[in-house]
Design a protein around this motif. Sequence first.
Motif, PDB file in Angstrom:
ATOM      1  N   LYS A 188       0.831  -1.200   0.000  1.00  0.00           N
ATOM      2  CA  LYS A 188       0.000   0.000   0.000  1.00  0.00           C
ATOM      3  C   LYS A 188       0.873   1.260   0.000  1.00  0.00           C
ATOM      4  N   ASN A 189       2.056   1.129   0.610  1.00  0.00           N
ATOM      5  CA  ASN A 189       2.906   2.316   0.777  1.00  0.00           C
ATOM      6  C   ASN A 189       4.006   2.457  -0.271  1.00  0.00           C
ATOM      7  N   VAL A 190       3.976   1.612  -1.293  1.00  0.00           N
ATOM      8  CA  VAL A 190       5.048   1.657  -2.301  1.00  0.00           C
ATOM      9  C   VAL A 190       5.014   3.004  -3.043  1.00  0.00           C
ATOM     10  N   THR A 191       6.196   3.627  -3.171  1.00  0.00           N
ATOM     11  CA  THR A 191       6.250   4.907  -3.901  1.00  0.00           C
ATOM     12  C   THR A 191       6.509   4.640  -5.387  1.00  0.00           C
ATOM     13  N   ILE A 192       6.204   5.644  -6.189  1.00  0.00           N
ATOM     14  CA  ILE A 192       6.442   5.497  -7.636  1.00  0.00           C
ATOM     15  C   ILE A 192       7.928   5.271  -7.889  1.00  0.00           C
ATOM     16  N   LYS A 193       8.739   6.041  -7.205  1.00  0.00           N
ATOM     17  CA  LYS A 193      10.199   5.955  -7.394  1.00  0.00           C
ATOM     18  C   LYS A 193      10.702   4.538  -7.114  1.00  0.00           C
ATOM     19  N   ASN A 194      10.238   3.952  -6.011  1.00  0.00           N
ATOM     20  CA  ASN A 194      10.692   2.602  -5.666  1.00  0.00           C
ATOM     21  C   ASN A 194      10.149   1.551  -6.632  1.00  0.00           C
ATOM     22  N   ALA A 195       8.916   1.751  -7.087  1.00  0.00           N
ATOM     23  CA  ALA A 195       8.324   0.772  -8.011  1.00  0.00           C
ATOM     24  C   ALA A 195       9.038   0.804  -9.365  1.00  0.00           C
ATOM     25  N   LEU A 196       9.599   1.967  -9.710  1.00  0.00           N
ATOM     26  CA  LEU A 196      10.277   2.084 -11.014  1.00  0.00           C
ATOM     27  C   LEU A 196      11.733   1.602 -10.969  1.00  0.00           C
ATOM     28  N   ARG A 197      12.217   1.319  -9.760  1.00  0.00           N
ATOM     29  CA  ARG A 197      13.641   0.986  -9.613  1.00  0.00           C
ATOM     30  C   ARG A 197      13.894  -0.496  -9.867  1.00  0.00           C
TER      31      ARG A 197
END
Length: 383
Positions: A188-197
């Motif tokens: 639920k708390n995943v950020t866009i930046k982390n998901a794109l990494r």
Amino acid sequence: MKKKTIGILGSTGSIGCQTLSLLKDNKNYQIIFLSCNRNIKKLFDQVKIFKPKHIYIIDKKSYNKFKAKNKFRNLKIYNDLYKLKRSIKNKLDYTVSAFSGNQGFDSTFEVSEISRNLLIANKEAIILGNNILKKKLKKNKCNLIPIDSEHYSIFKFIKDNKIIIKNIHKIFITASGGPFYNKKINFKNVTIKNALRHPNWKMGKKISIDSATLANKILEYFEAIILFSFKPDNIIIRIQPSSKIHSIVLMKSGFYYLIAHNNDMKIPISSALNLNSIFKNSDKIVFEKQKLSFYKPNSKQFKLIRIAKKVANLGHSAMIMFSVINERLVYKFLQKEITFDKISSILLHLFSNKKFISLCKTYIRSKKDIYNIVKIAEQYRLD
Ligand SMILES: NC(=O)c1ccc[n+]([C@@H]2O[C@H](COP(=O)([O-])OP(=O)(O)OC[C@H]3O[C@@H](n4cnc5c(N)ncnc54)[C@H](OP(=O)(O)O)[C@@H]3O)[C@@H](O)[C@H]2O)c1
């Protein structure tokens, strides 16, 4: 020697740029057309270097802007694919389909008329097109060459070894597991930046998010069913975290063939274009160090794996619904309208809904039928 001619749909993207980097300074190839959606700055730089005869810009504003400022005297600029098609008199030796997402289907379908070989990275186009696309290519005497690394490795293995498909028992396609593999994460708390990494590949945004949810592998699972006419039960997804083994082919004779190469998309692209490029670092797949282990995707982490087979068994319409709705959800996440976990949970919810499933059973006979299903998926309420 006559130069080989080539056109690229999506030349400004990750696959497009990698293709161009392979062709730079190669005098045996002539770029006939390049294309983008909005990134006219990058397209401008590419025109300067590669001197294509034509460019195709999808976004109308960007097209008008490029046209107004154009300084290239002999360059023909189009916003209409049909005009581009009409202006190409001789069939191209190769066209690379590297637009991102479901929008790439129409162009991929249409360029088969002007191509001898169609290298398709745009997996969504294969999923939307399915047998209708395959028939179109056959009619146009255009060879379909998948360049997604998993599919290319299987395609090349079958072709080079003259393998008879019915002698194959199962194929395995591998996934890296994406940025969250084996990590304790509250999705639920995943950020866009982390998901794109992504840990192993540098790719466009849509495919990067798909890798984080495993939707990318499910799309590739559908792609493999379509390309190799395999039954859903005979294709298996496994996590192979180092992304060195792209596929495994298990023959009915009991032999396994593992197809490996470095995690560099230039390797399948170069091979598909018959470039004979030399990859000097290829000897760096050191088996002892790379941990070439395989894991079953955990359905608690990768919830979408639970519906992969169900969607595939429902057939063509269901795969389209999955692909289009997944893309809508990815963009909703990127626009911060939904949290990361919702991408999977909404898809899971839809594919357990009777009314939704009845739409997924629509029989598809034509390109028009494909558009009808796409429209239903685009308009389906997601809240
Ligand atoms: N990247 C990889 O390593 C990789 C590996 C295997 C398969 N693939 C597949 O290859 C395809 C392209 O991936 P990518 O990573 O290269 O994507 P990308 O970097 O996002 O590039 C996408 C390309 O498509 C264009 N585009 C953007 N929006 C579009 C739209 N609405 N309609 C048509 N074109 C649009 C972009 O133009 P602008 O630059 O103007 O936005 C760009 O040229 C995807 O289907 C992906 O699944 C990629």
